[in-house]
Design a protein around this motif. Structure first.
Motif, PDB file in Angstrom:
ATOM      1  N   THR A 233      -1.350   1.608  -0.480  1.00  0.00           N
ATOM      2  CA  THR A 233      -1.794   1.033   0.667  1.00  0.00           C
ATOM      3  C   THR A 233      -3.247   1.757   1.421  1.00  0.00           C
ATOM      4  O   THR A 233      -2.788   2.990   1.484  1.00  0.00           O
ATOM      5  CB  THR A 233      -0.918   0.489   1.662  1.00  0.00           C
TER       6      THR A 233
ATOM      7  N   PHE B   8      -4.772  -6.613   2.392  1.00  0.00           N
ATOM      8  CA  PHE B   8      -3.499  -6.430   3.164  1.00  0.00           C
ATOM      9  C   PHE B   8      -4.050  -5.792   4.585  1.00  0.00           C
ATOM     10  O   PHE B   8      -4.545  -4.773   4.621  1.00  0.00           O
ATOM     11  CB  PHE B   8      -2.574  -5.620   2.498  1.00  0.00           C
TER      12      PHE B   8
ATOM     13  N   HIS C  29       2.861   4.001   0.457  1.00  0.00           N
ATOM     14  CA  HIS C  29       2.360   3.295   1.688  1.00  0.00           C
ATOM     15  C   HIS C  29       1.647   4.482   2.435  1.00  0.00           C
ATOM     16  O   HIS C  29       2.340   5.200   3.051  1.00  0.00           O
ATOM     17  CB  HIS C  29       3.649   2.914   2.450  1.00  0.00           C
TER      18      HIS C  29
ATOM     19  N   ILE D  38       5.192  -4.736   3.986  1.00  0.00           N
ATOM     20  CA  ILE D  38       5.026  -4.299   2.899  1.00  0.00           C
ATOM     21  C   ILE D  38       6.428  -3.577   2.124  1.00  0.00           C
ATOM     22  O   ILE D  38       6.513  -3.648   1.104  1.00  0.00           O
ATOM     23  CB  ILE D  38       4.001  -3.202   2.816  1.00  0.00           C
TER      24      ILE D  38
END
Length: 262
Positions: free
Chosen positions: A12, A47, A68, A91
């Protein structure tokens, strides 16, 4: 050793210093990676941590591992906390649906008693990640000599460009540096040799430096001498807050300054 050949890795926050380097590093290892972006045109997978709607499995490719890294800033602590804490939960929940391993990239500044919003919120997400059996990696002050991203990169650009530096006097906290290439290699090793008993990895160099010593290090490496104009850090903090209130974009944030205070 865990075989990663057929593992799909979702990272991410593709624009960040850590995530952008990690994507390149893992791609060079011929691993299958996907990455998300808050900006719809920067990545095929959109996202936004601030999107409170439930993430749908159908909108994401299947992944075996989540790394992440994403974090979003805000001028208001409560808003910044809600964006990042609730966004991380979204997430993490999605990763749980895929039965994916989770690696959360936190920070050595993460602490319940941190003076910065960033450190406090990173600490809260660390506590949240425990519920998902995540592995937490806590790097020191990350730097990449070839990039102007992050606090180190911003200082490097300023020192190379200008003959002087307005320096926040009174910041004596020692910082442990973390080379981005070594950090990427550490994360890769965790993927290969995960020890289920180890859930938190602190990673940094053995040497700790004050902010001024970091600046002097950058000067030596770039063969550059500049003049330090010393101003009390409280005055610089108020100035940075004023810039933020007037919506003037400046690369150094007031909250970043707080993370350097004893």
């Amino acid at each position: 050793m865990i075989k990663l050949d057929n593992k799909k890795i979702l990272i991410t926050g593709s624009n960040g210093l850590i995530s952008s380097n990690l994507i390149s590093y893992l791609n060079n290892k011929n691993l299958i990676t996907f990455h998300t972006s808050q900006k719809k045109n920067n990545s095929p997978i959109y996202f936004d941590l601030d999107n409170k709607t439930k993430l749908q499995k159908s909108n994401f490719p299947y992944f075996d591992i989540l790394i992440h890294c994403a974090y979003q800033r805000s001028k208001n602590f409560e808003k910044e906390k809600n964006i990042n804490f609730l966004g991380s939960k979204l997430i993490f929940d999605l990763a749980k649906q895929f039965n994916a391993k989770i690696i959360y990239i936190s920070s050595m500044s993460a602490s319940k008693k941190s003076k910065s919003n960033y450190g406090k919120i990173k600490y809260l997400i660390e506590k949240l990640s425990i519920n998902y059996n995540a592995i937490t990696v806590r790097p020191g002050l990350v730097f990449d000599k070839n990039s102007n991203k992050g606090i180190y990169g911003g200082l490097q650009k300023f020192i190379i460009t200008y003959p002087f530096l307005i320096f926040p006097k009174g910041l004596n906290k020692k910082q442990f540096l973390c080379n981005i290439e070594e950090l990427c290699d550490k994360i890769y090793q965790i993927l290969l040799y995960e020890n289920s008993k180890t859930k938190i990895y602190n990673f940094h160099s053995s040497e700790s430096l004050t902010l001024k010593e970091i600046c002097e290090k950058i000067m030596r490496e770039n063969n550059k001498k500049i003049i330090f104009i010393n101003i009390n850090y409280k005055i610089i903090y108020l100035f940075l807050k004023l810039l933020e209130l007037t919506k003037i974009n400046f690369r150094f944030k007031a909250d970043s300054l707080l993370s350097l205070i004893d």
